[in-house]
Design a protein around this motif. Sequence first.
Motif, mmCIF file in Angstrom:
data_model
loop_
_atom_site.group_PDB
_atom_site.id
_atom_site.type_symbol
_atom_site.label_atom_id
_atom_site.label_comp_id
_atom_site.label_asym_id
_atom_site.label_seq_id
_atom_site.Cartn_x
_atom_site.Cartn_y
_atom_site.Cartn_z
ATOM 1 N N GLU A 13 18.256 -7.948 31.781
ATOM 2 C CA GLU A 13 17.481 -7.905 33.025
ATOM 3 C C GLU A 13 16.636 -6.643 33.081
ATOM 4 N N SER A 168 16.417 -11.634 41.134
ATOM 5 C CA SER A 168 17.261 -12.394 40.212
ATOM 6 C C SER A 168 18.262 -13.230 40.999
ATOM 7 N N GLN A 194 18.998 -13.965 34.787
ATOM 8 C CA GLN A 194 19.799 -12.987 34.053
ATOM 9 C C GLN A 194 20.072 -13.526 32.649
#
Length: 202
Positions: A13, A168, A194
């Motif tokens: 990420e 996310s 992710q």
Amino acid sequence: MIVSEIFRSLQGEGKNQGRPCTFIRLAGCNLRCAWCDTPYAREGGEEMSVTQVLDRVWLLRGTHICITGGEPLLQREDVLKLLEKFSLHGYTVEIETNGTCDFRDMQPYASICMDVKCPSSGEKSDLSLLSFITPRDCVKFVVADEDDLLYARAVMSRCEIRGEVFISPVEGSDYRAVADQIVEENLPVRFQLQLHKILGVK
């Protein structure tokens, strides 16, 4: 310092998603997020000197480092010593932090990825720290539902954030609904799944 693990993987990420990376995961955390994906790092760990950590990292090779946790800035003094050593040897370093500890003394040596805790996490970050985020750094909101997205939008409208912002979705949440809402509201963010969870790696 108390180390949970040191390993090589892909960065899952943030700004360096997809890049090969050496992770230094420090043990200990001051939060108990509902969707924490590394609860084992909250306690335990192995006592290691800065030199031992450097030796382990050198053996794994690679020049990109991510210091994470737990909450790595709880071990501030040792992290700073480590950063000074890495800077001498030409490593590129990023620090993942939960946004509860001041990171300004780390910024000369590392980029910061500040995870702003949303309501579904059951925890809160110190939003005043967002004013210290630079274009070199980034901010991440992990969202589970519409309430989390509304919170992220409110934070962005109240606080000037000079680094890139990522949204996310929590693993297992409605990814498409989050993406659609970002598009509909034209939020100034980058949607990001992710990667480490998709690939089943650390």
